[in-house]
Design a protein around this motif. Sequence first.
Motif, PDB file in Angstrom:
ATOM      1  N   ILE A  83       0.869  -1.167   0.000  1.00 21.81           N
ATOM      2  CA  ILE A  83       0.000   0.000   0.000  1.00 21.81           C
ATOM      3  C   ILE A  83       0.910   1.222   0.000  1.00 21.81           C
ATOM      4  CG2 ILE A  83      -1.733   1.322   1.268  1.00 21.81           C
ATOM      5  CD1 ILE A  83      -2.855  -1.256   2.330  1.00 21.81           C
ATOM      6  N   ARG A  84       0.751   2.064  -1.023  1.00 16.57           N
ATOM      7  CA  ARG A  84       1.608   3.231  -1.179  1.00 16.57           C
ATOM      8  C   ARG A  84       0.794   4.509  -0.956  1.00 16.57           C
ATOM      9  NH1 ARG A  84       5.324   2.173  -6.633  1.00 16.57           N
ATOM     10  NH2 ARG A  84       6.137   0.099  -6.020  1.00 16.57           N
ATOM     11  N   PHE A  85       1.364   5.411  -0.173  1.00 12.76           N
ATOM     12  CA  PHE A  85       0.800   6.760  -0.025  1.00 12.76           C
ATOM     13  C   PHE A  85       1.863   7.670   0.569  1.00 12.76           C
ATOM     14  CE2 PHE A  85      -0.048   4.541   3.914  1.00 12.76           C
ATOM     15  CZ  PHE A  85       0.082   5.482   4.928  1.00 12.76           C
ATOM     16  N   ASP A  86       1.733   8.941   0.302  1.00 13.13           N
ATOM     17  CA  ASP A  86       2.683   9.942   0.786  1.00 13.13           C
ATOM     18  C   ASP A  86       4.133   9.591   0.451  1.00 13.13           C
ATOM     19  OD1 ASP A  86       0.554  11.324   1.774  1.00 13.13           O
ATOM     20  OD2 ASP A  86       0.957  10.887   3.891  1.00 13.13           O
ATOM     21  N   GLY A  87       4.349   8.998  -0.724  1.00  9.89           N
ATOM     22  CA  GLY A  87       5.699   8.709  -1.170  1.00  9.89           C
ATOM     23  C   GLY A  87       6.365   7.540  -0.473  1.00  9.89           C
ATOM     24  N   GLN A  88       5.604   6.760   0.302  1.00  4.31           N
ATOM     25  CA  GLN A  88       6.163   5.618   1.022  1.00  4.31           C
ATOM     26  C   GLN A  88       5.413   4.344   0.635  1.00  4.31           C
ATOM     27  OE1 GLN A  88       8.836   5.889   3.123  1.00  4.31           O
ATOM     28  NE2 GLN A  88       8.931   8.084   2.643  1.00  4.31           N
ATOM     29  N   ALA A  89       6.120   3.213   0.668  1.00  2.05           N
ATOM     30  CA  ALA A  89       5.527   1.915   0.388  1.00  2.05           C
ATOM     31  C   ALA A  89       5.470   1.101   1.677  1.00  2.05           C
ATOM     32  CB  ALA A  89       6.333   1.169  -0.667  1.00  2.05           C
ATOM     33  N   HIS A  90       4.319   0.502   1.957  1.00  2.00           N
ATOM     34  CA  HIS A  90       4.116  -0.297   3.159  1.00  2.00           C
ATOM     35  C   HIS A  90       3.675  -1.696   2.722  1.00  2.00           C
ATOM     36  CE1 HIS A  90       4.011   3.499   5.530  1.00  2.00           C
ATOM     37  NE2 HIS A  90       3.477   3.962   4.407  1.00  2.00           N
ATOM     38  N   ARG A  91       4.411  -2.716   3.146  1.00  2.00           N
ATOM     39  CA  ARG A  91       4.121  -4.071   2.706  1.00  2.00           C
ATOM     40  C   ARG A  91       3.336  -4.829   3.775  1.00  2.00           C
ATOM     41  NH1 ARG A  91       6.390  -9.324   2.694  1.00  2.00           N
ATOM     42  NH2 ARG A  91       5.858 -10.450   0.765  1.00  2.00           N
ATOM     43  N   PRO A 201       6.300  -3.020 -12.785  1.00  2.00           N
ATOM     44  CA  PRO A 201       7.029  -2.073 -11.932  1.00  2.00           C
ATOM     45  C   PRO A 201       7.089  -2.489 -10.472  1.00  2.00           C
ATOM     46  CG  PRO A 201       4.862  -1.211 -12.489  1.00  2.00           C
ATOM     47  CD  PRO A 201       5.033  -2.476 -13.276  1.00  2.00           C
ATOM     48  N   SER A 202       6.320  -3.503 -10.081  1.00  2.00           N
ATOM     49  CA  SER A 202       6.330  -3.977  -8.701  1.00  2.00           C
ATOM     50  C   SER A 202       6.277  -5.490  -8.717  1.00  2.00           C
ATOM     51  CB  SER A 202       5.131  -3.417  -7.926  1.00  2.00           C
ATOM     52  OG  SER A 202       5.067  -3.949  -6.628  1.00  2.00           O
ATOM     53  N   ARG A 203       7.017  -6.142  -7.815  1.00  2.00           N
ATOM     54  CA  ARG A 203       7.044  -7.608  -7.789  1.00  2.00           C
ATOM     55  C   ARG A 203       5.779  -8.185  -7.171  1.00  2.00           C
ATOM     56  NH1 ARG A 203       8.666  -9.841  -2.860  1.00  2.00           N
ATOM     57  NH2 ARG A 203       9.295  -8.332  -1.269  1.00  2.00           N
ATOM     58  N   GLU A 204       5.002  -7.345  -6.480  1.00  2.00           N
ATOM     59  CA  GLU A 204       3.714  -7.742  -5.919  1.00  2.00           C
ATOM     60  C   GLU A 204       2.693  -6.660  -6.238  1.00  2.00           C
ATOM     61  OE1 GLU A 204       5.049 -10.400  -2.065  1.00  2.00           O
ATOM     62  OE2 GLU A 204       4.863  -8.231  -1.801  1.00  2.00           O
ATOM     63  N   VAL A 205       1.430  -6.979  -6.067  1.00  2.00           N
ATOM     64  CA  VAL A 205       0.381  -6.005  -6.346  1.00  2.00           C
ATOM     65  C   VAL A 205       0.553  -4.808  -5.418  1.00  2.00           C
ATOM     66  CG1 VAL A 205      -2.110  -5.598  -6.370  1.00  2.00           C
ATOM     67  CG2 VAL A 205      -1.192  -7.818  -7.101  1.00  2.00           C
ATOM     68  N   ALA A 206       0.510  -3.608  -5.998  1.00  2.00           N
ATOM     69  CA  ALA A 206       0.700  -2.380  -5.228  1.00  2.00           C
ATOM     70  C   ALA A 206      -0.517  -1.481  -5.394  1.00  2.00           C
ATOM     71  CB  ALA A 206       1.967  -1.647  -5.669  1.00  2.00           C
ATOM     72  N   ARG A 251       3.201   9.458 -11.867  1.00  2.00           N
ATOM     73  CA  ARG A 251       2.948  10.465 -10.837  1.00  2.00           C
ATOM     74  C   ARG A 251       2.220   9.861  -9.639  1.00  2.00           C
ATOM     75  NH1 ARG A 251       1.068  13.438 -15.523  1.00  2.00           N
ATOM     76  NH2 ARG A 251       2.651  14.950 -16.214  1.00  2.00           N
ATOM     77  N   ARG A 252       1.262   8.980  -9.895  1.00  2.00           N
ATOM     78  CA  ARG A 252       0.436   8.461  -8.807  1.00  2.00           C
ATOM     79  C   ARG A 252       1.101   7.348  -8.005  1.00  2.00           C
ATOM     80  NH1 ARG A 252      -5.822   8.189 -11.057  1.00  2.00           N
ATOM     81  NH2 ARG A 252      -5.773  10.152 -12.248  1.00  2.00           N
ATOM     82  N   THR A 253       2.110   6.733  -8.537  1.00  2.00           N
ATOM     83  CA  THR A 253       2.691   5.555  -7.886  1.00  2.00           C
ATOM     84  C   THR A 253       4.098   5.779  -7.347  1.00  2.00           C
ATOM     85  OG1 THR A 253       3.565   4.712  -9.993  1.00  2.00           O
ATOM     86  CG2 THR A 253       1.326   4.043  -9.376  1.00  2.00           C
ATOM     87  N   ALA A 254       4.666   6.952  -7.563  1.00  2.00           N
ATOM     88  CA  ALA A 254       6.068   7.195  -7.182  1.00  2.00           C
ATOM     89  C   ALA A 254       6.258   7.074  -5.669  1.00  2.00           C
ATOM     90  CB  ALA A 254       6.490   8.578  -7.656  1.00  2.00           C
ATOM     91  N   VAL A 255       7.302   6.357  -5.277  1.00  4.70           N
ATOM     92  CA  VAL A 255       7.703   6.267  -3.873  1.00  4.70           C
ATOM     93  C   VAL A 255       9.208   6.408  -3.791  1.00  4.70           C
ATOM     94  CG1 VAL A 255       5.768   4.843  -3.099  1.00  4.70           C
ATOM     95  CG2 VAL A 255       7.819   3.742  -4.035  1.00  4.70           C
ATOM     96  N   GLU A 256       9.696   6.743  -2.622  1.00  2.00           N
ATOM     97  CA  GLU A 256      11.122   6.948  -2.432  1.00  2.00           C
ATOM     98  C   GLU A 256      11.903   5.684  -2.775  1.00  2.00           C
ATOM     99  OE1 GLU A 256      12.049   8.358   1.435  1.00  2.00           O
ATOM    100  OE2 GLU A 256      10.701  10.083   1.331  1.00  2.00           O
ATOM    101  N   GLY A 257      12.953   5.843  -3.563  1.00  2.00           N
ATOM    102  CA  GLY A 257      13.837   4.739  -3.891  1.00  2.00           C
ATOM    103  C   GLY A 257      13.391   3.870  -5.045  1.00  2.00           C
ATOM    104  N   ALA A 258      12.191   4.107  -5.594  1.00  2.00           N
ATOM    105  CA  ALA A 258      11.696   3.274  -6.696  1.00  2.00           C
ATOM    106  C   ALA A 258      12.194   3.808  -8.032  1.00  2.00           C
ATOM    107  CB  ALA A 258      10.173   3.237  -6.696  1.00  2.00           C
ATOM    108  N   ALA A 259      12.574   2.900  -8.922  1.00  2.00           N
ATOM    109  CA  ALA A 259      12.998   3.294 -10.263  1.00  2.00           C
ATOM    110  C   ALA A 259      11.786   3.744 -11.067  1.00  2.00           C
ATOM    111  CB  ALA A 259      13.682   2.121 -10.954  1.00  2.00           C
ATOM    112  N   PRO A 260      11.978   4.585 -12.079  1.00  2.10           N
ATOM    113  CA  PRO A 260      10.861   4.977 -12.946  1.00  2.10           C
ATOM    114  C   PRO A 260      10.213   3.752 -13.585  1.00  2.10           C
ATOM    115  CG  PRO A 260      12.779   6.366 -13.352  1.00  2.10           C
ATOM    116  CD  PRO A 260      13.244   5.248 -12.454  1.00  2.10           C
ATOM    117  N   ILE A 261       8.919   3.845 -13.829  1.00  2.00           N
ATOM    118  CA  ILE A 261       8.195   2.735 -14.438  1.00  2.00           C
ATOM    119  C   ILE A 261       8.675   2.515 -15.864  1.00  2.00           C
ATOM    120  CG2 ILE A 261       5.916   2.013 -15.277  1.00  2.00           C
ATOM    121  CD1 ILE A 261       4.724   3.370 -12.833  1.00  2.00           C
ATOM    122  N   GLU A 262       8.930   1.260 -16.188  1.00  2.00           N
ATOM    123  CA  GLU A 262       9.362   0.903 -17.543  1.00  2.00           C
ATOM    124  C   GLU A 262       8.132   0.837 -18.453  1.00  2.00           C
ATOM    125  OE1 GLU A 262      10.702  -3.237 -19.386  1.00  2.00           O
ATOM    126  OE2 GLU A 262      12.254  -2.378 -18.072  1.00  2.00           O
TER     127      GLU A 262
END
Length: 402
Positions: A83-91, A201-206, A251-262
């Motif tokens: 779950i991603r929000f505020d630029g952070q990803a929480h697993r 862009p993610s190894r699991e559903v985000a 824009r909607r999925t960006a989080v710290e440390g994540a590479a740009p979407i391919e």
Amino acid sequence: MLGMTTRRTQVGIVGAGPSGLLLSHLLARQGIDSIVVENRGRDYVEERVRAGVLEQGTIDTLAEAGLGERMMAEGLFHDGIEIRFDGQAHRIDFPSLTGGKRIMVYGQNEVVKDLIDARLEAGGAIVFDVDDTAIEGIDGESPTIRYGKDGAEHAIACDYIAGCDGFHGICRPSISEAALTGYDRVYPFAWLGVLADSRPPSREVAYCHSERGFALLSLRSPTVSRLYIQVAPDEDIANWPDQRFWDELQRRTAVEGAAPIETGPILHKGITPMRSFVAEPMRNGRLFLAGDAAHIVPPTGAKGMNLAVADIRFLTEALAAFYRTGDTAGLDGYSARALRRVWKAQRFSWWMTTMLHLSPDDSPFDRRRQRAELDYVTGSEAAMRTIAENYVGLPFETGLTP
């Protein structure tokens, strides 16, 4: 029009989607005859792009039914979601919260292919490309499915009919309004979804909440992505050329440390309205509704096909008990039993949907409450366990009576 041809079977099934095909397959394993009729061609049915997240119980059901060989070889097990929000990803880790249960990404169209192959290999009867389908006599002892095929009229006399023909099929509307209650909710947003030939862009559903709207990152294989963004329910897909979609998704999925979407070639693009619907009861006379013919859930909770599989498990058990002993208790209790699970899935899907999406009706209070809820569910083990146990699938009820 040529003359009428009449056939006899124990269970007539309308619809060759996952629910109708699985019912036919499971009944055959119980020695019960069935015939499936479908108004689309086989190629269309096998290539429809639909959801692809399987609960643990769905995986187990298909494997136990002898349908797991290709699924287990090609499906992708996932141990959690983000779950991603505020630029952070929480697993949220599923196995640690659910006693080892997981989910699998395996496309619905792949499940359908496996089912069709299994039914035809076993000599099962599936009639594709039918027209003018109708059902009659559901209040009598021998209901009938009528349809046209290759210029001839056909009839199937049955003991029971299973309506597995989806939300827009002919089975549910054949029930009088006085005998059925429909509970409906239409959400003020939709999903613009694409299937793209690009590395996921993610190894699991985000699941991604942002001030620009919701987005979802998922996949169909290690090289094919399934991606969504929230749009207005009346959005024109022509307003979304490929590059605009990719830019907005980033824009909607960006989080710290994540590479740009391919990015990559988009293979399919469509808009899915968000809706909840439940028909009660799921039985009228000798007609039983299952899957999307009986209920629709917003895709946020990944429950659509999984609910259909649960319906079919319950209906198969009830029919098998009847043909084995003559006892109708399971058939009489089918609707109540299925609806208990349906409403729990509706609650979870509604909750996930309202927590993650922006609504045009939201007040500043609603936005702050939503943000606090996201903080809570990603910071509390109890809350994460609630998400995990619902996402991997609640246990199946045992027993055939209400």
